[in-house]
Scaffold this motif. Structure first.
Motif, short mmCIF file in Angstrom:
data_model
loop_
_atom_site.label_atom_id
_atom_site.label_comp_id
_atom_site.label_asym_id
_atom_site.label_seq_id
_atom_site.Cartn_x
_atom_site.Cartn_y
_atom_site.Cartn_z
N ARG A 111 0.81 -1.21 0.00
CA ARG A 111 0.00 0.00 0.00
C ARG A 111 0.85 1.27 0.00
N ALA A 112 1.92 1.26 0.80
CA ALA A 112 2.75 2.47 0.88
C ALA A 112 3.39 2.78 -0.45
N VAL A 113 3.87 1.74 -1.16
CA VAL A 113 4.49 1.93 -2.47
C VAL A 113 3.46 2.45 -3.47
N ALA A 114 2.27 1.84 -3.46
CA ALA A 114 1.23 2.26 -4.39
C ALA A 114 0.79 3.70 -4.12
N ARG A 115 0.64 4.05 -2.83
CA ARG A 115 0.23 5.43 -2.49
C ARG A 115 1.27 6.44 -2.95
N GLU A 116 2.54 6.14 -2.72
CA GLU A 116 3.59 7.06 -3.11
C GLU A 116 3.66 7.21 -4.63
N TRP A 117 3.50 6.11 -5.35
CA TRP A 117 3.54 6.16 -6.81
C TRP A 117 2.39 7.01 -7.35
N VAL A 118 1.21 6.82 -6.80
CA VAL A 118 0.06 7.62 -7.23
C VAL A 118 0.27 9.10 -6.88
N ALA A 119 0.83 9.37 -5.69
CA ALA A 119 1.09 10.76 -5.30
C ALA A 119 2.08 11.42 -6.26
N GLN A 120 3.06 10.67 -6.73
CA GLN A 120 4.02 11.21 -7.70
C GLN A 120 3.32 11.59 -9.00
N GLN A 121 2.34 10.78 -9.42
CA GLN A 121 1.61 11.12 -10.65
C GLN A 121 0.79 12.39 -10.46
N GLN A 122 0.14 12.51 -9.32
CA GLN A 122 -0.64 13.72 -9.05
C GLN A 122 0.26 14.95 -9.00
N SER A 124 2.76 15.45 -10.70
CA SER A 124 3.15 15.76 -12.08
C SER A 124 2.01 16.39 -12.88
N GLY A 125 0.88 16.63 -12.22
CA GLY A 125 -0.25 17.24 -12.91
C GLY A 125 -1.17 16.26 -13.59
N VAL A 126 -1.03 14.96 -13.26
CA VAL A 126 -1.85 13.93 -13.91
C VAL A 126 -3.28 14.00 -13.37
N VAL A 127 -4.27 13.98 -14.29
CA VAL A 127 -5.68 13.99 -13.89
C VAL A 127 -6.30 12.61 -14.02
N GLY A 128 -5.56 11.63 -14.53
CA GLY A 128 -6.07 10.27 -14.65
C GLY A 128 -4.99 9.34 -15.16
N ILE A 129 -5.16 8.05 -14.91
CA ILE A 129 -4.18 7.04 -15.29
C ILE A 129 -4.85 5.95 -16.12
N ILE A 130 -4.18 5.53 -17.19
CA ILE A 130 -4.64 4.41 -18.00
C ILE A 130 -3.65 3.26 -17.83
N GLY A 131 -4.13 2.11 -17.43
CA GLY A 131 -3.28 0.94 -17.28
C GLY A 131 -3.48 -0.01 -18.45
N LEU A 132 -2.41 -0.39 -19.12
CA LEU A 132 -2.49 -1.28 -20.27
C LEU A 132 -2.07 -2.69 -19.86
N THR A 133 -3.05 -3.61 -19.81
CA THR A 133 -2.82 -5.01 -19.42
C THR A 133 -1.84 -5.10 -18.25
N LEU A 134 -2.08 -4.31 -17.23
CA LEU A 134 -1.17 -4.19 -16.10
C LEU A 134 -1.42 -5.33 -15.11
N ALA A 135 -0.37 -6.10 -14.80
CA ALA A 135 -0.51 -7.23 -13.88
C ALA A 135 -0.51 -6.74 -12.43
N SER A 145 -8.08 5.25 -6.23
CA SER A 145 -9.44 5.49 -5.77
C SER A 145 -9.44 6.34 -4.50
N SER A 146 -8.55 6.02 -3.57
CA SER A 146 -8.47 6.78 -2.32
C SER A 146 -8.06 8.23 -2.56
N ALA A 147 -7.21 8.43 -3.59
CA ALA A 147 -6.73 9.78 -3.90
C ALA A 147 -7.70 10.54 -4.81
N GLY A 148 -8.79 9.89 -5.23
CA GLY A 148 -9.73 10.54 -6.13
C GLY A 148 -9.19 10.73 -7.53
N LEU A 149 -8.24 9.86 -7.93
CA LEU A 149 -7.62 9.98 -9.25
C LEU A 149 -8.21 8.91 -10.18
#
Length: 346
Positions: A111-122, A124-135, A145-149
């Motif tokens: 969870r901590a890794v995922a939260r930090e990665w998402v925070a880095q995207q935000q 950077s000005g990211v308003v949304g993320i597209i995952g391509l066949t992401l495992a 979802s928690s970050a409202g992104l």
């Protein structure tokens, strides 16, 4: 009197606070798997406390929005096809596109890794993320979802997040149509070489193949069914097994064009004529399908359309609206070329 500007936290500040080297901090932020979970958690906790942000993160331009697209394997013709649609749609919408590699698979579920990665995207000005066949995406989906992104998955792989929004193709219907084409040519021993069992698309294609056989009264033979990665090596490995067996199939259906390319290579090596002695069916209709020898009969899915739909869905969600559907499927069609023909005479 002008107040002094607060000093931005540095990588060295984080390292000092945690009591580790700057290299260790860097490994934790990049999702590397060669540090302990305890150390990673301590680093990420201090990063959040100090508000550290990498100096290499791009600064968003005022008034500009950006979308991040994240994937594991960028070299796939399938990924390239979807990316073309993403790029065209973001360009038309005046949105910046950022490409990202996901955190290491061994750490992205934390969870901590995922939260930090998402925070880095935000940041950077990211308003949304597209995952391509992401495992193994559930951690990142939950953090987004928690970050409202907004997060949209294209062809989900082993995803179980209840609120996931996805874009894909009518995989079941496409595979059923493909199998019906072979059955109509007289084939009854039709082998299946599928993709990863955790892939929703691969699973639906297998079910479509089985549904067509069952509806036509053709017995489903488990010995003719294989599963592996969406890769040329997978097609080559299992085609060799099937074509050298005492009762080889007269047709092989592949869950992806790359698998089918491996099948064609082994058929050529073994001197099995396609389509006179063996019919080969693909799925995806990537550009290479028209250039194989012989040209590959395959199921066409609108890869660029999937990418464009993912962008449109992200922008709708970024504007505060719910998508019209959480699971969008684009229609498929059969592209008949020269790799399929009538069942060979006994």
């Amino acid at each position: 009197m002008k107040r002094p500007t607060p000093q931005r936290a540095t990588l060295a500040d984080v390292a000092t606070a945690v009591g580790v080297s700057r290299a260790t901090v860097s490994k934790a932020l990049n999702g590397r798997g060669d540090i302990s979970d305890e150390t990673r958690e301590r680093v990420l906790a201090v990063v959040a406390e100090l508000g550290y942000r990498s100096t290499t993160d791009p600064t968003p331009s005022p008034g500009r929005r950006s979308i991040a697209v994240v994937f594991d394997i960028p070299a796939s013709p399938y990924i390239v096809g979807v990316l073309q649609g993403v790029l065209a749609a973001t360009t038309e919408a005046g949105v910046d596109l950022l490409t990202r590699l996901a955190p290491d698979r061994s750490s992205r579920t934390q969870r901590a890794v995922a939260r930090e990665w998402v925070a880095q995207q935000q940041a950077s000005g990211v308003v949304g993320i597209i995952g391509l066949t992401l495992a193994r995406p559930d951690g990142i989906l939950e953090a987004s979802s928690s970050a409202g992104l907004p997060f949209v998955m294209v062809d989900p792989v082993d995803a179980h997040h209840r609120q996931m929004v996805s874009v894909g193709s009518s995989n079941w219907a496409g595979a059923r149509t493909a199998a019906e084409h072979l059955i109509g040519l007289g084939h009854r021993r039709i082998a299946w070489i599928g993709g990863p069992e955790v892939s929703d698309a691969a699973r639906d294609r297998l079910y479509g193949y089985q549904a067509a056989l069952d509806a036509s009264g053709v017995e489903i033979d488990p010995s003719l069914i294989r599963a592996g990665q969406f890769a040329i090596a997978t097609g080559a490995e299992f085609a060799r097994e099937l074509l050298t067996s005492p009762e080889p199939p007269t047709a092989i259906m592949a869950a992806g064009d790359e698998i089918a390319v491996g099948v064609l290579a082994i058929a050529h090596e073994l001197g099995v004529s396609v389509p006179r002695s063996l019919s080969v069916m693909g799925f995806d209709d990537t550009p290479q399908a028209a250039w194989t020898s012989p040209p590959l009969t395959t199921v066409h899915q609108h890869l660029e359309g999937m990418g464009a739909m993912a962008v449109q869905t992200i922008l709708v969600m970024a504007d505060g609206h719910q998508p019209s559907s959480r699971h969008v499927e684009l229609a498929t069609s059969l592209m008949v070329r020269n790799s399929t023909g009538p069942v060979p005479a006994q």
